[in-house]
Design a protein around this motif. Structure first.
Motif, short mmCIF file in Angstrom:
data_model
loop_
_atom_site.label_atom_id
_atom_site.label_comp_id
_atom_site.label_asym_id
_atom_site.label_seq_id
_atom_site.Cartn_x
_atom_site.Cartn_y
_atom_site.Cartn_z
N LEU A 263 30.62 -6.57 -25.48
CA LEU A 263 30.88 -5.14 -25.28
C LEU A 263 32.23 -4.91 -24.62
O LEU A 263 32.98 -4.01 -25.02
CB LEU A 263 29.76 -4.53 -24.44
CG LEU A 263 29.80 -3.02 -24.22
CD1 LEU A 263 29.48 -2.28 -25.52
CD2 LEU A 263 28.82 -2.60 -23.13
N LYS B 154 36.54 0.98 -26.16
CA LYS B 154 35.60 1.94 -25.56
C LYS B 154 35.55 3.22 -26.38
O LYS B 154 36.59 3.79 -26.72
CB LYS B 154 36.02 2.24 -24.12
CG LYS B 154 34.86 2.72 -23.27
CD LYS B 154 35.24 2.86 -21.82
CE LYS B 154 34.09 3.55 -21.08
NZ LYS B 154 34.38 3.74 -19.68
N TRP C 35 31.58 -0.06 -30.51
CA TRP C 35 31.28 -0.07 -29.07
C TRP C 35 29.97 0.66 -28.81
O TRP C 35 29.13 0.20 -28.05
CB TRP C 35 32.44 0.58 -28.31
CG TRP C 35 32.23 0.63 -26.81
CD1 TRP C 35 32.51 -0.35 -25.91
CD2 TRP C 35 31.70 1.73 -26.06
NE1 TRP C 35 32.19 0.06 -24.64
CE2 TRP C 35 31.69 1.33 -24.69
CE3 TRP C 35 31.25 3.01 -26.38
CZ2 TRP C 35 31.23 2.16 -23.68
CZ3 TRP C 35 30.78 3.84 -25.36
CH2 TRP C 35 30.78 3.41 -24.02
N MET D 96 35.25 -4.76 -26.87
CA MET D 96 35.36 -3.72 -27.89
C MET D 96 36.08 -2.49 -27.35
O MET D 96 36.09 -2.25 -26.14
CB MET D 96 33.97 -3.32 -28.37
CG MET D 96 33.32 -4.42 -29.17
SD MET D 96 31.63 -4.01 -29.59
CE MET D 96 31.19 -5.44 -30.55
#
Ligand SMILES: [Zn+2]
Length: 247
Positions: free
Chosen positions: A97, A102, A107, A100
């Motif tokens: 996460l 945002k 995401w 990725m």
């Protein structure tokens, strides 16, 4: 209707023809389960256990005692050097996460996945704690741990997070009641230079938190920092109870 039921070490109640349910105990089970009654109250289901208790039942413990030090890199270290690894189930997906962009679609999808995983992880962690505490309570008659003041530790954010992640407090409580149920005892010790003192010769070897190995120039003891601490915890515990080390 009568069904056969059995409870495993992870607090899963297996009821024949119905399946398995997790039981959240309001107080520790003491004694041998004779009968289980399932009752419904509103949206909640209750399992009522009737138990048979023997007085003066003698329990054979394979090992008389151990000391446990709360690790940071590892979940816990025992005084015989055994390590209990950290249950860090989430790390991998959370790491993904963080790589990725945002707010992007990927995401968002990953965030949802992580949120769902949090629930799964909570279950896995609870199972992990149950398995480990069950095993320890069956092995050692006396389990010595440090009575850590978690609140004081919040000053050090990294340490606090690590301890929080590992759920030490929840684990210790679980271990405490499992030991008691099995006829053993968990003893909370006042921390006293546990990681600083040499477990071989008692000489104080000052070290900061980042120093992971205990090296004693006086007696030549070289040990993993947490292992040295665990030995000190066990020794102090045996002293407190007036017991002699057997090994
Ligand atoms: Zn020494």
């Amino acid at each position: 209707m009568r069904y056969a039921a059995s409870l495993d070490e992870n607090n899963h109640l297996l009821i024949s023809k119905l399946g398995t349910v997790y039981v959240n105990f309001h107080r520790p089970l003491e004694g041998k389960v004779k009968q289980v009654t399932i009752k419904r109250q509103g949206n909640h289901w209750f399992a009522i256990f009737s138990v048979e208790k023997h007085v003066n039942e003698t329990v054979d413990f394979p090992v008389p005692s151990t000391g446990i030090d709360v690790g940071i890199q590892t979940f816990a270290v025992l005084s015989d050097g055994t390590k209990v690894e950290n249950p860090r189930f989430l790390l991998k997906e959370e790491k993904k996460l963080s790589h990725m962009k945002k707010g992007s679609n990927n995401w968002k999808k990953q965030l949802q996945k992580v949120q769902q995983l949090h629930i799964k992880v909570a279950n896995q962690r609870r199972d992990f704690f149950h398995k480990q505490s069950y095993r320890l309570s069956k092995t050692y008659e006396f389990v010595f741990v440090e009575d850590l003041n978690i609140r004081k530790m919040v000053k050090n954010r990294h340490l606090a997070k690590a301890i929080h992640d590992a759920g030490w407090g929840a684990f210790r409580n679980m271990l405490e009641y499992k030991c008691k149920n099995n006829g053993g005892k968990l003893v909370r010790m006042k921390p006293h230079y546990t990681s600083q003192d040499c477990s071989g010769c008692k000489k104080r070897v000052k070290k900061s938190l980042s120093v992971r190995t205990h090296v004693c120039k006086s007696c030549g003891t070289i040990l993993d920092r947490d292992h040295n601490a665990a030995i000190n915890i066990e020794k102090a515990g045996l002293d407190l109870l007036g017991l002699c080390p057997t090994a």
